[in-house]
Design a protein around this motif. Sequence first.
Motif, PDB file in Angstrom:
ATOM      1  N   GLN A   7      -7.626   8.939  -5.283  1.00 12.63           N
ATOM      2  CA  GLN A   7      -7.218   7.607  -5.384  1.00 12.63           C
ATOM      3  C   GLN A   7      -6.577   6.955  -4.225  1.00 12.63           C
ATOM      4  OE1 GLN A   7      -5.394   6.838  -9.215  1.00 12.63           O
ATOM      5  NE2 GLN A   7      -4.919   4.772  -8.807  1.00 12.63           N
ATOM      6  N   ALA A   8      -5.500   7.915  -4.009  1.00  9.94           N
ATOM      7  CA  ALA A   8      -4.422   7.490  -2.956  1.00  9.94           C
ATOM      8  C   ALA A   8      -5.263   7.472  -1.747  1.00  9.94           C
ATOM      9  CB  ALA A   8      -3.141   8.302  -2.785  1.00  9.94           C
ATOM     10  N   ALA A   9      -5.912   8.400  -1.306  1.00 10.06           N
ATOM     11  CA  ALA A   9      -6.627   8.145  -0.130  1.00 10.06           C
ATOM     12  C   ALA A   9      -7.438   7.038   0.174  1.00 10.06           C
ATOM     13  CB  ALA A   9      -7.397   9.578   0.082  1.00 10.06           C
ATOM     14  N   THR A  19       1.642   6.597  -6.705  1.00  8.89           N
ATOM     15  CA  THR A  19       0.424   7.504  -7.132  1.00  8.89           C
ATOM     16  C   THR A  19       0.805   9.104  -7.196  1.00  8.89           C
ATOM     17  OG1 THR A  19      -1.291   5.986  -6.621  1.00  8.89           O
ATOM     18  CG2 THR A  19      -1.971   8.052  -6.764  1.00  8.89           C
ATOM     19  N   MET A  20       1.306   9.390  -5.898  1.00 10.74           N
ATOM     20  CA  MET A  20       1.540  10.711  -5.716  1.00 10.74           C
ATOM     21  C   MET A  20       2.860  11.165  -6.560  1.00 10.74           C
ATOM     22  SD  MET A  20      -0.803  11.671  -4.087  1.00 10.74           S
ATOM     23  CE  MET A  20      -0.755  13.385  -3.774  1.00 10.74           C
ATOM     24  N   ARG A  32       3.849  10.220  -9.565  1.00  7.33           N
ATOM     25  CA  ARG A  32       3.167  10.312 -11.008  1.00  7.33           C
ATOM     26  C   ARG A  32       2.534  11.747 -11.241  1.00  7.33           C
ATOM     27  NH1 ARG A  32      -0.424   7.090 -12.038  1.00  7.33           N
ATOM     28  NH2 ARG A  32      -0.436   5.525 -10.214  1.00  7.33           N
ATOM     29  N   CYS A  33       2.173  12.036 -10.103  1.00  7.23           N
ATOM     30  CA  CYS A  33       1.367  13.483 -10.147  1.00  7.23           C
ATOM     31  C   CYS A  33       2.484  14.626  -9.783  1.00  7.23           C
ATOM     32  CB  CYS A  33       0.130  13.511  -9.247  1.00  7.23           C
ATOM     33  SG  CYS A  33      -1.006  12.421  -9.458  1.00  7.23           S
ATOM     34  N   SER A  34       3.687  14.322  -9.662  1.00 11.17           N
ATOM     35  CA  SER A  34       4.561  15.306  -9.331  1.00 11.17           C
ATOM     36  C   SER A  34       4.646  16.778 -10.252  1.00 11.17           C
ATOM     37  CB  SER A  34       5.888  14.719  -9.607  1.00 11.17           C
ATOM     38  OG  SER A  34       7.033  15.653  -9.155  1.00 11.17           O
ATOM     39  N   VAL A  35       4.323  17.763  -9.386  1.00 10.35           N
ATOM     40  CA  VAL A  35       4.050  19.088 -10.483  1.00 10.35           C
ATOM     41  C   VAL A  35       5.494  19.766 -10.989  1.00 10.35           C
ATOM     42  CG1 VAL A  35       2.150  19.437  -9.088  1.00 10.35           C
ATOM     43  CG2 VAL A  35       4.149  20.420  -8.244  1.00 10.35           C
ATOM     44  N   LEU A  40      -2.752  18.265   0.750  1.00  6.65           N
ATOM     45  CA  LEU A  40      -4.087  18.244   0.538  1.00  6.65           C
ATOM     46  C   LEU A  40      -5.181  17.831   1.421  1.00  6.65           C
ATOM     47  CD1 LEU A  40      -1.971  16.744  -2.161  1.00  6.65           C
ATOM     48  CD2 LEU A  40      -4.084  17.484  -3.135  1.00  6.65           C
ATOM     49  N   GLY A  86      -5.460  12.147  -8.175  1.00  5.31           N
ATOM     50  CA  GLY A  86      -4.587  11.212  -7.782  1.00  5.31           C
ATOM     51  C   GLY A  86      -4.491  11.109  -6.237  1.00  5.31           C
ATOM     52  N   PHE A  87      -4.599  12.218  -5.628  1.00  4.84           N
ATOM     53  CA  PHE A  87      -4.987  12.337  -4.172  1.00  4.84           C
ATOM     54  C   PHE A  87      -6.209  11.407  -3.469  1.00  4.84           C
ATOM     55  CE2 PHE A  87      -5.419  13.603   0.211  1.00  4.84           C
ATOM     56  CZ  PHE A  87      -6.698  14.086   0.248  1.00  4.84           C
ATOM     57  N   ARG A 110      -1.479  18.244 -13.957  1.00  3.10           N
ATOM     58  CA  ARG A 110      -0.966  16.946 -13.530  1.00  3.10           C
ATOM     59  C   ARG A 110      -1.961  15.991 -12.791  1.00  3.10           C
ATOM     60  NH1 ARG A 110       4.411  16.190 -14.367  1.00  3.10           N
ATOM     61  NH2 ARG A 110       4.011  14.021 -14.030  1.00  3.10           N
ATOM     62  N   GLY A 111      -3.033  16.546 -12.624  1.00  8.76           N
ATOM     63  CA  GLY A 111      -3.980  15.679 -11.933  1.00  8.76           C
ATOM     64  C   GLY A 111      -3.677  15.265 -10.559  1.00  8.76           C
ATOM     65  N   LEU A 112      -3.152  16.083  -9.792  1.00  6.90           N
ATOM     66  CA  LEU A 112      -2.905  15.820  -8.411  1.00  6.90           C
ATOM     67  C   LEU A 112      -3.978  15.634  -7.588  1.00  6.90           C
ATOM     68  CD1 LEU A 112      -0.272  15.844  -6.470  1.00  6.90           C
ATOM     69  CD2 LEU A 112      -0.781  18.157  -5.813  1.00  6.90           C
ATOM     70  N   GLN A 127      -6.966   4.305  -0.989  1.00  7.93           N
ATOM     71  CA  GLN A 127      -6.080   3.342  -0.917  1.00  7.93           C
ATOM     72  C   GLN A 127      -5.446   3.316   0.721  1.00  7.93           C
ATOM     73  OE1 GLN A 127      -4.275   0.565  -2.789  1.00  7.93           O
ATOM     74  NE2 GLN A 127      -6.025   0.664  -3.710  1.00  7.93           N
ATOM     75  N   ASN A 133       2.364   1.940  -3.485  1.00  9.99           N
ATOM     76  CA  ASN A 133       1.166   2.411  -4.279  1.00  9.99           C
ATOM     77  C   ASN A 133       0.753   3.788  -4.167  1.00  9.99           C
ATOM     78  OD1 ASN A 133      -0.890   2.323  -6.336  1.00  9.99           O
ATOM     79  ND2 ASN A 133      -2.181   1.153  -5.013  1.00  9.99           N
ATOM     80  N   LEU A 134       0.813   4.163  -2.824  1.00 12.62           N
ATOM     81  CA  LEU A 134       0.708   5.688  -2.474  1.00 12.62           C
ATOM     82  C   LEU A 134       1.734   6.522  -3.011  1.00 12.62           C
ATOM     83  CD1 LEU A 134      -0.629   5.292   1.407  1.00 12.62           C
ATOM     84  CD2 LEU A 134      -1.950   5.705  -0.624  1.00 12.62           C
ATOM     85  N   ILE A 166       0.810  -1.074  -0.172  1.00 10.38           N
ATOM     86  CA  ILE A 166       0.054   0.058  -0.025  1.00 10.38           C
ATOM     87  C   ILE A 166       0.659   1.336   0.101  1.00 10.38           C
ATOM     88  CG2 ILE A 166      -1.559   1.461   1.493  1.00 10.38           C
ATOM     89  CD1 ILE A 166      -2.867  -1.325   2.358  1.00 10.38           C
TER      90      ILE A 166
END
Lengths: 144, 148
Positions: free
Chosen positions: B64-66, A50-51, A53-56, B91, B61-62, B56-58, B68, A46-47, A43
Amino acid sequence: VAQLLSQTNTDGVQSSLLLSLDGALLACSGYTADTDARVLAAIAANLWDTMERCSVNGGGGGNSSSSVGGPSSGVGAGAASSQAPAGLQDMTVVCTNGSLYIAYVSSILLCLYANATVPLGMLRLKAAKLADSLRDPISQITGK
Amino acid sequence: SPIENRAMDSLRRFLESYLSQVDGLSAILLSDRDGVGLMSAAQPECQWAVEAVVKRGLVPGFCQAAEQAGKLGVGPASAFVTNYGQMTIVLLSCQPLVVTLIGQPDCNIGAMTGLLKDRAFSEQLRRLQQVLPQESGDAAGGSGPVRV
């Protein structure tokens, strides 16, 4: 390694884990409640993924810097850099009854799992000290 | 309509007031869980960060991760604090809203995560929550403002 990890498992920090970026558990110490340590590692990875990949501001598996967090964030030591590294450095997941701290350390992830009584700053500080101890040995093993 | 424009401007000014109150806070973005922005306030030099968060769809993504993170066994996730080196992003889950706080690397994270405890801020969020459709079956947070 487990003995080193166990040194942070005090005052509400329930477990410490080392895991690969793809979620494989490398080392674990402590109590993970009803969650299997391997599941927790999966987990956490995965977290992170996910975050990340969204790196700004650029990405790539925690970037080339081996330090935990930037120099000004107070997490981890490492040489002072005039330019903060790109990509996700560390993240804290705050839940109702506990929190999870994940940091990138020399190509693997360090994860601390704590109950709700632990202040987030203390969790980050413990992780930073643990990362300082692990950075060189991990770098020697992974070659990164 | 002019009334709506005044209300939007008022909300934007309200959010902008927090940029100077919280040390290191550069931008605030209110959005739904799909990342669609409702309102934002940013320092002029940090507007790019707000656009990058959306691009970037943060926020999705948050969410979705939340979801999880809810499987960790310590309750639903209410907030993420992410350090991206050049910036720190907090966030906050406030069903059906997501509050995204963008700060400098040395920003006051405690103040940012504690923003939901600010009476005026939480009251504004409550008003927005009342006019937005509630979503069901979400693991992240619960109904009403989620206090960190």
